[in-house]
Design a protein around this motif. Structure first.
Motif, PDB file in Angstrom:
ATOM      1  N   ILE A   1       0.888  -1.293  -0.187  1.00 33.24           N
ATOM      2  CA  ILE A   1       0.026  -0.007   0.150  1.00 33.24           C
ATOM      3  C   ILE A   1       0.903   1.104  -0.117  1.00 33.24           C
ATOM      4  CG2 ILE A   1      -1.762   1.268   1.257  1.00 33.24           C
ATOM      5  CD1 ILE A   1      -2.795  -1.370   2.476  1.00 33.24           C
ATOM      6  N   ILE A   2       1.907   1.314   0.827  1.00 32.63           N
ATOM      7  CA  ILE A   2       3.087   2.325   1.009  1.00 32.63           C
ATOM      8  C   ILE A   2       3.536   2.486  -0.520  1.00 32.63           C
ATOM      9  CG2 ILE A   2       4.838   3.328   2.109  1.00 32.63           C
ATOM     10  CD1 ILE A   2       4.191   1.778   4.440  1.00 32.63           C
ATOM     11  N   VAL A   3       4.080   1.234  -1.009  1.00 33.98           N
ATOM     12  CA  VAL A   3       4.561   1.302  -2.466  1.00 33.98           C
ATOM     13  C   VAL A   3       3.831   2.026  -3.483  1.00 33.98           C
ATOM     14  CG1 VAL A   3       5.534  -0.033  -4.099  1.00 33.98           C
ATOM     15  CG2 VAL A   3       6.092  -0.733  -1.849  1.00 33.98           C
ATOM     16  N   ALA A   4       2.474   1.601  -3.376  1.00 38.20           N
ATOM     17  CA  ALA A   4       1.603   2.353  -4.498  1.00 38.20           C
ATOM     18  C   ALA A   4       1.579   3.620  -4.158  1.00 38.20           C
ATOM     19  CB  ALA A   4       0.256   1.424  -4.469  1.00 38.20           C
ATOM     20  N   PHE A   5       1.546   4.176  -3.076  1.00 37.73           N
ATOM     21  CA  PHE A   5       1.338   5.649  -3.101  1.00 37.73           C
ATOM     22  C   PHE A   5       2.605   6.058  -2.996  1.00 37.73           C
ATOM     23  CE2 PHE A   5      -2.730   4.647  -0.635  1.00 37.73           C
ATOM     24  CZ  PHE A   5      -3.811   5.422  -1.695  1.00 37.73           C
ATOM     25  N   LEU A   6       3.643   5.756  -2.831  1.00 36.71           N
ATOM     26  CA  LEU A   6       4.979   6.308  -2.954  1.00 36.71           C
ATOM     27  C   LEU A   6       5.248   6.407  -4.484  1.00 36.71           C
ATOM     28  CD1 LEU A   6       7.364   7.333  -1.150  1.00 36.71           C
ATOM     29  CD2 LEU A   6       8.256   5.113  -1.447  1.00 36.71           C
ATOM     30  N   GLY A   7       4.745   5.254  -5.374  1.00 36.86           N
ATOM     31  CA  GLY A   7       4.956   5.357  -6.694  1.00 36.86           C
ATOM     32  C   GLY A   7       4.020   6.167  -7.384  1.00 36.86           C
ATOM     33  N   ARG A   8       3.302   6.963  -6.830  1.00 39.63           N
ATOM     34  CA  ARG A   8       2.104   7.757  -7.192  1.00 39.63           C
ATOM     35  C   ARG A   8       1.181   7.064  -8.469  1.00 39.63           C
ATOM     36  NH1 ARG A   8       2.309  10.388  -4.078  1.00 39.63           N
ATOM     37  NH2 ARG A   8       3.078  12.315  -3.714  1.00 39.63           N
ATOM     38  N   LEU A   9       0.809   5.846  -7.864  1.00 42.05           N
ATOM     39  CA  LEU A   9      -0.215   4.880  -8.560  1.00 42.05           C
ATOM     40  C   LEU A   9       0.448   4.750 -10.133  1.00 42.05           C
ATOM     41  CD1 LEU A   9      -3.353   6.323  -7.094  1.00 42.05           C
ATOM     42  CD2 LEU A   9      -1.964   4.334  -6.096  1.00 42.05           C
ATOM     43  N   HIS A  10       1.405   4.790 -10.267  1.00 43.15           N
ATOM     44  CA  HIS A  10       2.087   4.673 -11.746  1.00 43.15           C
ATOM     45  C   HIS A  10       2.994   3.621 -12.055  1.00 43.15           C
ATOM     46  CE1 HIS A  10       4.361   5.706 -15.404  1.00 43.15           C
ATOM     47  NE2 HIS A  10       3.292   6.426 -15.752  1.00 43.15           N
ATOM     48  N   PRO A  11       2.878   2.767 -12.811  1.00 41.37           N
ATOM     49  CA  PRO A  11       3.830   1.446 -12.914  1.00 41.37           C
ATOM     50  C   PRO A  11       5.247   1.791 -12.656  1.00 41.37           C
ATOM     51  CG  PRO A  11       1.940   1.304 -14.329  1.00 41.37           C
ATOM     52  CD  PRO A  11       1.803   2.923 -14.115  1.00 41.37           C
ATOM     53  N   VAL A  12       5.851   2.843 -13.529  1.00 42.43           N
ATOM     54  CA  VAL A  12       7.116   3.187 -13.335  1.00 42.43           C
ATOM     55  C   VAL A  12       7.638   3.767 -11.850  1.00 42.43           C
ATOM     56  CG1 VAL A  12       9.185   4.495 -14.167  1.00 42.43           C
ATOM     57  CG2 VAL A  12       7.505   3.583 -15.766  1.00 42.43           C
ATOM     58  N   GLY A  13       6.987   4.546 -11.340  1.00 39.78           N
ATOM     59  CA  GLY A  13       6.928   4.923  -9.940  1.00 39.78           C
ATOM     60  C   GLY A  13       6.994   3.560  -8.935  1.00 39.78           C
ATOM     61  N   ILE A  14       5.944   2.848  -9.308  1.00 43.56           N
ATOM     62  CA  ILE A  14       5.617   1.711  -8.232  1.00 43.56           C
ATOM     63  C   ILE A  14       7.049   0.737  -8.302  1.00 43.56           C
ATOM     64  CG2 ILE A  14       4.453  -0.501  -7.889  1.00 43.56           C
ATOM     65  CD1 ILE A  14       1.947   1.074  -8.490  1.00 43.56           C
ATOM     66  N   VAL A  15       7.797   0.561  -9.598  1.00 47.75           N
ATOM     67  CA  VAL A  15       8.914  -0.158  -9.621  1.00 47.75           C
ATOM     68  C   VAL A  15      10.085   0.480  -8.686  1.00 47.75           C
ATOM     69  CG1 VAL A  15      10.731  -0.824 -11.160  1.00 47.75           C
ATOM     70  CG2 VAL A  15       8.569  -0.963 -11.958  1.00 47.75           C
ATOM     71  N   LEU A  16      10.239   1.550  -8.950  1.00 43.42           N
ATOM     72  CA  LEU A  16      11.122   2.390  -8.120  1.00 43.42           C
ATOM     73  C   LEU A  16      10.854   2.360  -6.574  1.00 43.42           C
ATOM     74  CD1 LEU A  16      11.791   5.572 -10.367  1.00 43.42           C
ATOM     75  CD2 LEU A  16      13.210   3.307 -10.144  1.00 43.42           C
ATOM     76  N   ALA A  17       9.625   2.374  -6.140  1.00 48.92           N
ATOM     77  CA  ALA A  17       9.259   2.391  -4.891  1.00 48.92           C
ATOM     78  C   ALA A  17       9.347   0.992  -4.160  1.00 48.92           C
ATOM     79  CB  ALA A  17       7.845   2.943  -4.702  1.00 48.92           C
TER      80      ALA A  17
END
Length: 367
Positions: free
Chosen positions: A285-301
């Motif tokens: 859940i933290i990863v999803a929001f830290l990545g701004r709900l975007h697949p690329v951001g989620i990978v980095l998060a």
């Protein structure tokens, strides 16, 4: 109060995407202060927590191994979150996926069929989706809050797994430990890097990233869900089905979590145990929001969150810190992320002193 929160007319787009970076930096600074308060040299603790875990090939593969389920679950959650479908029970759906896939491996123990592992993958996705479907049904039929339903179902799933590994699925030769038999080779993901634990389940995550991007950015169903989340009134006017978005968001996120559960029991664990994950469903859940709900951001998060897991394990061994240090860093990261997001959308304004009307009137009468 001397200050009040006032909505910004136009929130900064740049700060919206920079706030996760700022939250990570604030977490790092507070972490170093925490290490100093615990009597550890901050720079030494920083090296142990963030650098030492990934200094060799084994550390890098462990980073990828832990990031894979986090990324996979967060991708599924992000699809629902964009439609304001709040699935908080991915941990339970992961557990059901592990149960469904693991039961299939135990049932066909000794089989060398090449179809066993794909069958486990499909069974795990089905288990996670069915567990999420309970929340979807209660939300669409009885308007039950999916946050509470998915969260409570998580505890039921964990108790169910505990019952199974201490009962019907218990290893008869396991010296009374609550665990299943070890899975056969046909029920395990093959290793990607020899001598490490990184297995082929990570390839499923690599495949899921572009699929999630295509669904969110290019599909009409993804567009409907995003409109429903950002402008519910406009979605209703356009005839977009709210129930369809709820079902789709929960089923996709549940299937992704179930797939992650199979990746754990058919990967590094190799069997069913009382706990199928160290809290990946909640951390995602933290990863999803830290990545701004975007697949690329989620990978980095997911890579950052995986590093926190590895750093916590390293700090336990090298610095003799408690296991709770990992959860503490995760909590600080979420706290600073929410705080940064708040200040992106709102600003602090000093309240202007007000004079009561009655006092003003009394002053005029005396004059």
């Amino acid at each position: 109060m001397m200050f009040k929160l006032e909505a910004r007319p136009v929130p900064s787009v740049w700060m919206r995407y920079l706030s996760p970076v700022l939250a990570a930096l604030l977490t790092l600074i507070c972490g170093m202060v925490l290490f100093a308060a615990l009597g550890r040299a901050p720079l030494e603790a920083f090296e142990v927590f963030f650098i030492s875990p990934v200094q060799d090939l084994n550390g890098v593969t462990e980073l990828l191994l832990k990031a894979s389920p986090l990324c996979l679950i967060a991708l599924g959650l992000a699809i629902g979150f964009r439609a304001n479908v709040w699935n908080i029970g991915a941990e339970g759906q992961l557990t059901l996926g592990a149960i469904f896939g693991g039961t299939l491996a135990i049932w066909f123990d000794g089989s060398s069929s090449p179809w066993l592992l794909p069958g486990m993958v499909l069974a795990g996705m089905l288990g996670g989706a069915l567990w999420a479907a309970i929340a979807a049904l209660l939300r669409t039929r009885f308007n039950a809050n999916e946050i509470l339903v998915t969260l409570m179902l998580t505890y039921i799933a964990k108790l169910l797994l505990g019952y199974l590994v201490d009962g019907p699925l218990k290893d008869p030769n396991g010296q009374n430990f609550p665990q299943s038999i070890m899975f056969g080779d046909a029920a395990l993901f093959p290793m990607l890097v020899e001598g490490t634990r990184l297995n082929a389940s990570a390839l499923l995550t690599v495949l899921a990233v572009p699929l999630a991007w295509l669904f969110l950015s290019k599909s009409f169903a993804g567009y409907q869900m995003q409109v429903g989340g950002q402008a519910p009134a406009a979605a209703r006017y356009a005839g977009f089905s709210e129930s369809r978005s709820i079902w789709l968001g929960l089923l996709i996120s549940g299937a992704a979590a179930g797939l992650a559960g199979v990746g754990e029991v058919a990967g590094p664990l190799g069997q069913l145990q009382p706990s199928a994950s160290p809290g990946y469903g909640f951390a995602a859940i933290i990863v999803a929001f830290l990545g701004r709900l975007h697949p690329v951001g989620i990978v980095l998060a997911s890579l950052l969150m995986s590093l926190l897991y590895l750093g916590g394990e390293s700090a336990q061994m090298s610095l003799q810190l408690p296991n709770a240090i990992t959860g503490l860093f995760q909590g600080m990261l979420l706290f600073f992320l929410l705080g940064c997001d708040l200040l992106v959308n709102y600003r602090l304004r000093r309240r202007q002193p007000t004079v009561r009307a009655s006092s003003t009137a009394a002053a005029k009468v005396e004059a």
